[in-house]
Structure formats: structure tokens, C-alpha cells
Write a protein that holds these residues in place. Structure first.
Motif, PDB file in Angstrom:
ATOM      1  N   GLU A 145      -0.552   0.973  -1.840  1.00 25.31           N
ATOM      2  CA  GLU A 145       0.578   0.959  -0.901  1.00 25.31           C
ATOM      3  C   GLU A 145       0.829   2.295  -0.191  1.00 25.31           C
ATOM      4  OE1 GLU A 145       2.835  -1.378  -4.113  1.00 25.31           O
ATOM      5  OE2 GLU A 145       0.738  -0.767  -3.946  1.00 25.31           O
ATOM      6  N   PHE A 146       0.565   3.407  -0.903  1.00 22.05           N
ATOM      7  CA  PHE A 146       0.923   4.707  -0.348  1.00 22.05           C
ATOM      8  C   PHE A 146      -0.208   5.340   0.442  1.00 22.05           C
ATOM      9  CE2 PHE A 146       4.960   5.846  -2.409  1.00 22.05           C
ATOM     10  CZ  PHE A 146       5.113   4.731  -3.215  1.00 22.05           C
ATOM     11  N   SER A 147      -1.361   4.691   0.407  1.00 26.26           N
ATOM     12  CA  SER A 147      -2.546   5.360   0.925  1.00 26.26           C
ATOM     13  C   SER A 147      -2.338   5.942   2.326  1.00 26.26           C
ATOM     14  CB  SER A 147      -3.731   4.399   0.925  1.00 26.26           C
ATOM     15  OG  SER A 147      -3.447   3.303   1.769  1.00 26.26           O
ATOM     16  N   PHE A 148      -1.510   5.305   3.121  1.00 26.07           N
ATOM     17  CA  PHE A 148      -1.317   5.823   4.464  1.00 26.07           C
ATOM     18  C   PHE A 148      -0.491   7.102   4.525  1.00 26.07           C
ATOM     19  CE2 PHE A 148       1.901   5.862   7.943  1.00 26.07           C
ATOM     20  CZ  PHE A 148       1.111   6.567   8.835  1.00 26.07           C
ATOM     21  N   PHE A 149       0.529   7.195   3.686  1.00 27.12           N
ATOM     22  CA  PHE A 149       1.451   8.324   3.873  1.00 27.12           C
ATOM     23  C   PHE A 149       1.560   9.293   2.708  1.00 27.12           C
ATOM     24  CE2 PHE A 149       5.088   6.815   1.398  1.00 27.12           C
ATOM     25  CZ  PHE A 149       4.930   5.432   1.396  1.00 27.12           C
ATOM     26  N   PHE A 150       0.792   9.049   1.671  1.00 27.17           N
ATOM     27  CA  PHE A 150       0.829   9.990   0.551  1.00 27.17           C
ATOM     28  C   PHE A 150      -0.400   9.814  -0.329  1.00 27.17           C
ATOM     29  CE2 PHE A 150       2.015  11.542  -3.626  1.00 27.17           C
ATOM     30  CZ  PHE A 150       2.613  12.749  -3.313  1.00 27.17           C
ATOM     31  N   ASP A 151      -0.897  10.916  -0.856  1.00 31.81           N
ATOM     32  CA  ASP A 151      -1.897  10.826  -1.920  1.00 31.81           C
ATOM     33  C   ASP A 151      -1.809  12.046  -2.802  1.00 31.81           C
ATOM     34  OD1 ASP A 151      -3.786   9.629  -3.479  1.00 31.81           O
ATOM     35  OD2 ASP A 151      -5.476  10.492  -2.392  1.00 31.81           O
ATOM     36  N   ASP A 198       6.470  14.303   9.954  1.00 32.06           N
ATOM     37  CA  ASP A 198       5.149  13.994   9.405  1.00 32.06           C
ATOM     38  C   ASP A 198       4.267  15.234   9.371  1.00 32.06           C
ATOM     39  OD1 ASP A 198       6.047  11.448   9.343  1.00 32.06           O
ATOM     40  OD2 ASP A 198       4.612  10.635  10.771  1.00 32.06           O
ATOM     41  N   SER A 255       7.155   0.515   7.128  1.00 29.89           N
ATOM     42  CA  SER A 255       6.293   1.647   6.750  1.00 29.89           C
ATOM     43  C   SER A 255       4.827   1.239   6.782  1.00 29.89           C
ATOM     44  CB  SER A 255       6.690   2.216   5.387  1.00 29.89           C
ATOM     45  OG  SER A 255       6.253   1.387   4.335  1.00 29.89           O
TER      46      SER A 255
END
Lengths: 169, 169
Positions: B28-34, B90, B147
Motif C-alpha cells: 500500500e505504501f510503495s508509492f509514498f513511503f519506503d 512531497d 492517496s
DNA sequence: CTTTACATGTAATCGGTTACATGATTAA
DNA sequence: TTAATCATGTAACCGATTACATGTAAAG
């Protein structure tokens, strides 16, 4: 991709000072890279002490002397290494997406405020980037234009999603 | 927004292990966090030693014991602090944009390869994210969907710009 | 008269990555 | 038999941020 790679690339085009470099980060690079003075100056220092770049001092009056850096052959080789390295995928940290993801813990009114603020910020950024495009577009290479377009379209698409989304809340 | 904020938010929804959390980052977060294991586990340890979260150990056979973490009241307060903080803009580091910017130092053939690779990677990502949307969309809140849409549209727009751009080179 | 632009840098700290270390189970 | 999944963690290192420290000149 890190500060030293970007700095080396910029110096390959033209001699610059730390101050100049940081300004570039805030303009042309603002979409895909940023770094603070606390990173720029120490990076320059390290690059110089390893002979990747060379410092010339311009004596100025009423201002601190300006340090103009130029890239050395050794530096060009290092930059070449970067260019030959594999292309890393985009690294994004989006606080707005995080807020949206955890939206259930924020009250609706505040959520709307957050989204509206982000929308108007995005609008500003789109205008700025488009302004840059009209101003400097003529002197930019095809690929440079593409990189700028990526930035513009990114902010436009985010803007669009937020505007559509706010209707449904 | 940093690892501890995201972790706290996830634990507020549901008890999880470090391994579970890292998996979420990749989905789920791959786009905005890692974030890597080397960040997740030490962060959990620090949060626990400061009583922001609490550890339960599930004994397992044939595998290491699983450590399930739950958020404490103190932890919820800390997460609340994050939610009340101002939304940061961002933060993006785009290696592909960097290559495009310094395109004059790369030969055309290699440039085309780089762009084509990025295009196919973007296509993959769009498919993955859209797949997630159809799979989990039903259980997602409106803002969560937004999101995810931001992520999808980001990759789509980059894809589009690159496809158009490659024609003009 | 206040802010912005010009111009340099350091010190303390932090957040995070990479590589290492271990090892069973299950699916292809 | 190979790779992927499950599952935990540490140590060394590094890149970068934040805050500090200083000061003139020009523009609004």
C-alpha cells in the motif's frame, strides 16, 4: 543519486559556487532534488580535498569572497561512474498521501483544510514550473524539457486527483 | 513524516510485527513511503523502550517467534502530535529526471534504453497499483482511495511524458 | 525600516541504508 | 533443487538536516 553526483554534473557544465549550486536546486531541480547548505558546502569540501574539483577564490568587497569550483579530470571520471550506474527508481515521501491514508484519524473539517492547502500549493508549483518552461525552454535540451514536463505533469495530476476527490468527501 | 510516524499509524489500526509492517511498506505504501528492515526493527525497539508501543511474543515452531506490537496511550498521543504537525510538501528524488537533465553527457542510444526501461517499469507499477485498487478498493476509505489514485496518476503521467518525449528525440 | 539577496561555513545530531548473520518451510 | 516466504535482528557507516554563527548591500 546523491548530492555529489548532482554537484559534479553541474560543475561539468559550468564553474559555480556553493551558493549558486543551492540556488539551482531551488529552481530547475526543485521537482526532483533538493539539498541544504549544510549538505552542499561539506560535499564541496570533500570533493575538493579528494581532487574531484578545484577551488578558485574571487575576492569581493562588501561580501564574503566567492569560491568558484571547477571540475577536474578525476571529477569527470567520477561523474562518468554515476552515469554508468543503473538508474534507481524514484524515491518519494509524500506527507499528503500519508495524511490521506490515515484519514480516519483526522476530522473531516481539518481534512478538507489540508487538501485545500495542498491544492493551492500545487497550483503555485505548476505555475512556477510552467513559467520556467516558457522562460528557459528555448535554451533547454530535449531531454531537459522532458524532465521539466515530468515535474509539471506530476503536480498537475496530483492537483486533479485532489480536486476530484474533494467533491466526493 | 518518518518511519516512527508511519509505524505508529499502522499499529493504531491493528497489532503488527516488524515483518508485517515492512510488507505494508512494499504494498500500500510503495508509492509514498519506503523503509528497510534496518530502519523498521530499530525503530520498533526504540518506540518500545520509550513505552510508545508494547510487545507481545507469539511462540512459533520452525520459525523465529513473532513479535506483535500494539500501540499504547502514550503512543497514540505521539501519533496525534504528528497528525497535528504541518503537512510537509512531497520530497522527491528522481534519478530518471537527473539523467534526463544531464542528457547531453549520455549518448543517444543509451538514453533511449534508459527511457524505454523506465517506461516499462512505470507500466508495471501502474498495473500493480490498479490491481490493488480493484482488490482492496472496496475496503478502503475515500481518502485512502485518493492517496492510491495520486500514486496511479503520478506513474501514468510520467509514462505519458516519456512516451511522448521519446518520439521527439 | 524591513526583508531579500548575496555569501560562507561548522557542529551536533539523526534517520536511514547496506551488509551481515541465521534458518526452517513451502512452492515451483 | 532452487527460489521465495516467513521472521528477527545488529553494526558500521553515511548522507543529510537543523540550528547556529556572521555580515553587507540593495530593493521595496
Amino acid at each position: 543519486m546523491q548530492a555529489k553526483d548532482v554537484i559534479l554534473g553541474l560543475l561539468k557544465k559550468k564553474d559555480m559556487s556553493g551558493y549558486d549550486i543551492k540556488k539551482r536546486f531551488e529552481e530547475e531541480f526543485s521537482f526532483f532534488f533538493d539539498s541544504s547548505y549544510g549538505s552542499v558546502y561539506p560535499t564541496l569540501k570533500k570533493l575538493e580535498s579528494n581532487q574531484y574539483i578545484h577551488k578558485k577564490t574571487l575576492i569581493q568587497e562588501g561580501k564574503p569572497n566567492k569560491h568558484l569550483f571547477s571540475i577536474t579530470k578525476k571529477g569527470e571520471e567520477l561523474f562518468e561512474c554515476y552515469l554508468e550506474s543503473e538508474v534507481k527508481r524514484d524515491n518519494i515521501r509524500s506527507d499528503i498521501c500519508m495524511r490521506l491514508y490515515f484519514g480516519e484519524f483526522i476530522n473531516k473539517k481539518q481534512m478538507l483544510t489540508i487538501i485545500k492547502n495542498t491544492i493551492s500549493q500545487n497550483e503555485k508549483t505548476v505555475h512556477q514550473l510552467e513559467h520556467m518552461y516558457t522562460l528557459y525552454g528555448g535554451n533547454m535540451s530535449d531531454t531537459q524539457k522532458i524532465s521539466l514536463e515530468i515535474g509539471i505533469e506530476y503536480h498537475k495530476s496530483q492537483l486533479q486527483v485532489l480536486q476530484d476527490g474533494i467533491q466526493k468527501l
